[in-house]
Motif scaffolding. Structure first.
Motif, PDB file in Angstrom:
ATOM      1  N   LEU A   1       6.695  10.141   4.950  1.00  8.78           N
ATOM      2  CA  LEU A   1       6.316   9.112   5.911  1.00  8.78           C
ATOM      3  C   LEU A   1       5.776   9.768   7.169  1.00  8.78           C
ATOM      4  O   LEU A   1       6.439  10.601   7.799  1.00  8.78           O
ATOM      5  N   LEU A   2       4.561   9.389   7.536  1.00  8.47           N
ATOM      6  CA  LEU A   2       3.928   9.913   8.740  1.00  8.47           C
ATOM      7  C   LEU A   2       4.223   9.043   9.962  1.00  8.47           C
ATOM      8  O   LEU A   2       4.153   9.519  11.096  1.00  8.47           O
ATOM      9  N   GLY A   3       4.512   7.774   9.725  1.00  6.25           N
ATOM     10  CA  GLY A   3       4.783   6.863  10.830  1.00  6.25           C
ATOM     11  C   GLY A   3       4.453   5.435  10.452  1.00  6.25           C
ATOM     12  O   GLY A   3       4.211   5.121   9.284  1.00  6.25           O
ATOM     13  N   LEU A   4       4.459   4.562  11.451  1.00  8.63           N
ATOM     14  CA  LEU A   4       4.136   3.148  11.253  1.00  8.63           C
ATOM     15  C   LEU A   4       2.911   2.801  12.078  1.00  8.63           C
ATOM     16  O   LEU A   4       2.784   3.246  13.224  1.00  8.63           O
ATOM     17  N   ARG A   5       2.018   1.996  11.498  1.00  7.83           N
ATOM     18  CA  ARG A   5       0.856   1.539  12.250  1.00  7.83           C
ATOM     19  C   ARG A   5       0.608   0.064  11.983  1.00  7.83           C
ATOM     20  O   ARG A   5       0.529  -0.369  10.827  1.00  7.83           O
ATOM     21  N   ALA A   6       0.518  -0.684  13.062  1.00 11.94           N
ATOM     22  CA  ALA A   6       0.166  -2.098  12.958  1.00 11.94           C
ATOM     23  C   ALA A   6      -0.679  -2.503  14.161  1.00 11.94           C
ATOM     24  O   ALA A   6      -0.657  -3.649  14.594  1.00 11.94           O
TER      25      ALA A   6
ATOM     26  N   ASP B   1       5.441  -2.299  13.976  1.00  6.74           N
ATOM     27  CA  ASP B   1       5.144  -1.078  14.710  1.00  6.74           C
ATOM     28  C   ASP B   1       5.797  -1.196  16.081  1.00  6.74           C
ATOM     29  O   ASP B   1       5.426  -2.071  16.869  1.00  6.74           O
ATOM     30  N   PRO B   2       6.771  -0.347  16.410  1.00  4.21           N
ATOM     31  CA  PRO B   2       7.475  -0.494  17.701  1.00  4.21           C
ATOM     32  C   PRO B   2       6.580  -0.279  18.909  1.00  4.21           C
ATOM     33  O   PRO B   2       6.943  -0.671  20.021  1.00  4.21           O
ATOM     34  N   LYS B   3       5.412   0.309  18.696  1.00  5.43           N
ATOM     35  CA  LYS B   3       4.499   0.564  19.818  1.00  5.43           C
ATOM     36  C   LYS B   3       3.546  -0.593  20.077  1.00  5.43           C
ATOM     37  O   LYS B   3       2.805  -0.576  21.065  1.00  5.43           O
ATOM     38  N   VAL B   4       3.539  -1.596  19.183  1.00  8.75           N
ATOM     39  CA  VAL B   4       2.546  -2.670  19.267  1.00  8.75           C
ATOM     40  C   VAL B   4       3.250  -4.030  19.327  1.00  8.75           C
ATOM     41  O   VAL B   4       4.061  -4.346  18.448  1.00  8.75           O
ATOM     42  N   PRO B   5       2.967  -4.860  20.320  1.00 11.53           N
ATOM     43  CA  PRO B   5       3.544  -6.211  20.349  1.00 11.53           C
ATOM     44  C   PRO B   5       3.181  -6.971  19.081  1.00 11.53           C
ATOM     45  O   PRO B   5       2.044  -6.887  18.596  1.00 11.53           O
ATOM     46  N   ILE B   6       4.118  -7.715  18.563  1.00 12.75           N
ATOM     47  CA  ILE B   6       3.889  -8.443  17.316  1.00 12.75           C
ATOM     48  C   ILE B   6       2.714  -9.407  17.451  1.00 12.75           C
ATOM     49  O   ILE B   6       1.961  -9.634  16.502  1.00 12.75           O
ATOM     50  N   GLU B   7       2.514  -9.937  18.649  1.00  8.16           N
ATOM     51  CA  GLU B   7       1.409 -10.875  18.868  1.00  8.16           C
ATOM     52  C   GLU B   7       0.056 -10.208  18.621  1.00  8.16           C
ATOM     53  O   GLU B   7      -0.872 -10.841  18.101  1.00  8.16           O
TER      54      GLU B   7
ATOM     55  N   PRO C   1       3.748   1.096   6.906  1.00  8.28           N
ATOM     56  CA  PRO C   1       4.121   2.502   6.770  1.00  8.28           C
ATOM     57  C   PRO C   1       2.913   3.338   6.341  1.00  8.28           C
ATOM     58  O   PRO C   1       2.154   2.938   5.463  1.00  8.28           O
ATOM     59  N   VAL C   2       2.737   4.491   6.967  1.00  7.04           N
ATOM     60  CA  VAL C   2       1.646   5.407   6.626  1.00  7.04           C
ATOM     61  C   VAL C   2       2.264   6.673   6.052  1.00  7.04           C
ATOM     62  O   VAL C   2       3.108   7.305   6.691  1.00  7.04           O
ATOM     63  N   ARG C   3       1.842   7.047   4.844  1.00 10.72           N
ATOM     64  CA  ARG C   3       2.419   8.198   4.158  1.00 10.72           C
ATOM     65  C   ARG C   3       1.362   9.263   3.882  1.00 10.72           C
ATOM     66  O   ARG C   3       0.185   8.938   3.698  1.00 10.72           O
ATOM     67  N   ASP C   4       1.808  10.494   3.813  1.00  8.34           N
ATOM     68  CA  ASP C   4       0.933  11.604   3.468  1.00  8.34           C
ATOM     69  C   ASP C   4       0.644  11.538   1.970  1.00  8.34           C
ATOM     70  O   ASP C   4       1.583  11.562   1.164  1.00  8.34           O
ATOM     71  N   PRO C   5      -0.626  11.453   1.556  1.00 11.22           N
ATOM     72  CA  PRO C   5      -0.934  11.326   0.129  1.00 11.22           C
ATOM     73  C   PRO C   5      -0.541  12.548  -0.687  1.00 11.22           C
ATOM     74  O   PRO C   5      -0.371  12.433  -1.910  1.00 11.22           O
TER      75      PRO C   5
ATOM     76  N   ASP D   1       0.810  -1.215   0.000  1.00 12.07           N
ATOM     77  CA  ASP D   1       0.000   0.000   0.000  1.00 12.07           C
ATOM     78  C   ASP D   1       0.847   1.269   0.000  1.00 12.07           C
ATOM     79  O   ASP D   1       0.393   2.337  -0.415  1.00 12.07           O
ATOM     80  N   THR D   2       2.102   1.172   0.434  1.00 11.72           N
ATOM     81  CA  THR D   2       2.972   2.345   0.472  1.00 11.72           C
ATOM     82  C   THR D   2       3.592   2.672  -0.880  1.00 11.72           C
ATOM     83  O   THR D   2       4.023   3.804  -1.104  1.00 11.72           O
ATOM     84  N   TYR D   3       3.670   1.707  -1.796  1.00 10.79           N
ATOM     85  CA  TYR D   3       4.282   1.953  -3.097  1.00 10.79           C
ATOM     86  C   TYR D   3       3.419   2.920  -3.907  1.00 10.79           C
ATOM     87  O   TYR D   3       2.279   2.599  -4.269  1.00 10.79           O
ATOM     88  N   GLY D   4       3.965   4.098  -4.180  1.00 18.90           N
ATOM     89  CA  GLY D   4       3.185   5.084  -4.899  1.00 18.90           C
ATOM     90  C   GLY D   4       2.021   5.622  -4.097  1.00 18.90           C
ATOM     91  O   GLY D   4       1.089   6.202  -4.664  1.00 18.90           O
ATOM     92  N   VAL D   5       2.056   5.421  -2.772  1.00 16.82           N
ATOM     93  CA  VAL D   5       0.964   5.829  -1.877  1.00 16.82           C
ATOM     94  C   VAL D   5      -0.369   5.308  -2.424  1.00 16.82           C
ATOM     95  O   VAL D   5      -1.333   6.055  -2.607  1.00 16.82           O
ATOM     96  N   GLY D   6      -0.416   4.011  -2.687  1.00 16.12           N
ATOM     97  CA  GLY D   6      -1.630   3.358  -3.175  1.00 16.12           C
ATOM     98  C   GLY D   6      -1.683   3.181  -4.675  1.00 16.12           C
ATOM     99  O   GLY D   6      -2.435   2.336  -5.180  1.00 16.12           O
ATOM    100  N   ASP D   7      -0.909   3.947  -5.423  1.00 16.42           N
ATOM    101  CA  ASP D   7      -0.980   3.875  -6.887  1.00 16.42           C
ATOM    102  C   ASP D   7      -0.566   2.509  -7.421  1.00 16.42           C
ATOM    103  O   ASP D   7      -1.112   2.036  -8.423  1.00 16.42           O
ATOM    104  N   ASN D   8       0.410   1.868  -6.760  1.00 15.96           N
ATOM    105  CA  ASN D   8       0.862   0.576  -7.262  1.00 15.96           C
ATOM    106  C   ASN D   8      -0.211  -0.493  -7.113  1.00 15.96           C
ATOM    107  O   ASN D   8      -0.415  -1.315  -8.010  1.00 15.96           O
ATOM    108  N   GLU D   9      -0.930  -0.475  -5.988  1.00 15.66           N
ATOM    109  CA  GLU D   9      -2.052  -1.410  -5.837  1.00 15.66           C
ATOM    110  C   GLU D   9      -3.131  -1.129  -6.879  1.00 15.66           C
ATOM    111  O   GLU D   9      -3.726  -2.064  -7.426  1.00 15.66           O
ATOM    112  N   ARG D  10      -3.386   0.136  -7.160  1.00 20.85           N
ATOM    113  CA  ARG D  10      -4.396   0.464  -8.182  1.00 20.85           C
ATOM    114  C   ARG D  10      -3.959  -0.058  -9.548  1.00 20.85           C
ATOM    115  O   ARG D  10      -4.783  -0.544 -10.325  1.00 20.85           O
ATOM    116  N   LEU D  11      -2.669   0.060  -9.846  1.00 20.71           N
ATOM    117  CA  LEU D  11      -2.145  -0.431 -11.121  1.00 20.71           C
ATOM    118  C   LEU D  11      -2.303  -1.946 -11.226  1.00 20.71           C
ATOM    119  O   LEU D  11      -2.755  -2.468 -12.255  1.00 20.71           O
TER     120      LEU D  11
END
Length: 323
Positions: free
Chosen positions: A94-99, A129-135, A85-89, A54-64
């Motif tokens: 890069l805005l940060g990581l979310r998981a 995401d360093p703030k979230v346990p992988i489990e 990775p979360v990016r500003d469209p 989802d980060t490649y091209g900020v969604g453009d690659n998935e659309r392609l």
């Protein structure tokens, strides 16, 4: 095209896949029509694993990729995508990581919409995401499997201990990280863990961002938007040395009537037997002729002498592929 199974319960895929990232970003100006033609040629050649995020091209690659899938033959393709990775469209920064468990289903639904499909065959956590346990992250991904939105779970850019912890929550089908003739750090820890747990290894950057293709010289320059201008393996102080290592690869290639890229991919394919796990390289390209070259790697059988000549190269490489 020969096939290989990703993990015990994973899908069967071609022994060489297609990395779609560069069709939208990171390697200079992309050509939409040529990229679609490349995907079409890949399918014709029997390449079935298409990798995006989802980060490649900020969604453009998935659309392609979704545009290509809409042309038919969805069931022939194993679609792999990633989140984290979360990016500003607008700025693409890069805005940060979310998981976190709340975000995981949101990211999945957004990817499904862009891809135009009702399921993702292989869904990766792109970066932890360093703030979230992988489990907790894997638990949320497992619920996507239960809901039928995701078929298999994968991990990208995680270490051996994290892989173990994730696999204890839900079976992991594939780990995706960098592995090539020039990058072999994972062989000490991640690869043995994958072999032990029955997890496939999907090798990105299998040509070291094109360095192993033999297409570049020490005088090569990279245009705006091409990350290789910021990669130390291609820097002025390292490029000539690294390109000198290709003499060995070219020698092996000449003996097989092949190209350096084909030898590099054949070496990775041979890791399946060498390490006792499924290894699938996913070279990225947006050119149909290079898809044909990559597919040709599957017919090369490297000898023990070839492997002895190639194996020492990684220890001599200067710089990294990070940007």
């Amino acid at each position: 095209m020969d096939r290989i199974t990703l993990a015990a319960s994973g899908p069967e895929v071609s022994v060489v896949g297609l990395g779609c990232m560069g069709m939208s970003e990171f390697y200079g100006q992309a050509d939409r029509d040529q990229s679609l033609a490349t995907m079409a040629r890949a399918r014709e050649l029997g390449i079935t694993l298409f990798d995006t995020a989802d980060t490649y091209g900020v969604g453009d690659n998935e659309r392609l990729v979704g545009e290509f899938l809409a042309r038919g033959g969805r069931d022939e393709i194993v679609v792999a995508t990633k989140f984290g990775p979360v990016r500003d469209p607008k700025t693409r920064g890069l805005l940060g990581l979310r998981a976190d468990p709340e975000y995981v289903p949101q990211a999945c639904d957004a990817s499904l919409k862009r891809l135009g499909t009702d399921h993702i065959d292989l869904y990766y956590l792109h970066v932890p995401d360093p703030k979230v346990p992988i489990e907790e992250t894997i638990g949320a991904m497992a619920r996507l499997v239960e809901a039928g939105k995701v078929r298999q779970i994968g991990l990208s850019n995680l270490g051996a201990d994290q892989i173990r912890a994730a696999h204890a929550v839900h079976p992991i089908t594939a780990v995706q990280k960098e592995w090539s003739l020039f990058t072999r750090g994972d062989e000490a820890d991640v690869v043995p863990v994958c072999a032990e747990l029955g997890i496939a290894y999907v090798a990105n950057c299998p040509l070291s961002r094109g360095l192993l293709s033999g297409a570049y010289t020490a005088d090569s320059t990279f245009g705006e938007g091409d990350i290789r201008g910021r990669v130390s393996r291609f820097s002025a102080e390292n490029a000539e040395h690294n390109l000198g290592l290709l003499k060995v690869v070219r020698s092996v290639a000449d003996a097989h009537g092949a190209t350096p890229a084909q030898v590099a991919l054949a070496w990775l394919i041979s890791r399946t037997a060498a390490h006792g796990l499924s290894v699938v390289p996913i070279p990225g390209t947006s050119r149909p002729d290079l898809i044909e070259e990559n597919a040709g790697a599957t017919s090369i059988q490297l000898t023990e002498d070839d492997l002895r000549a190639l194996d020492p190269l990684a220890a001599e490489v200067a710089g990294t592929n990070q940007h």
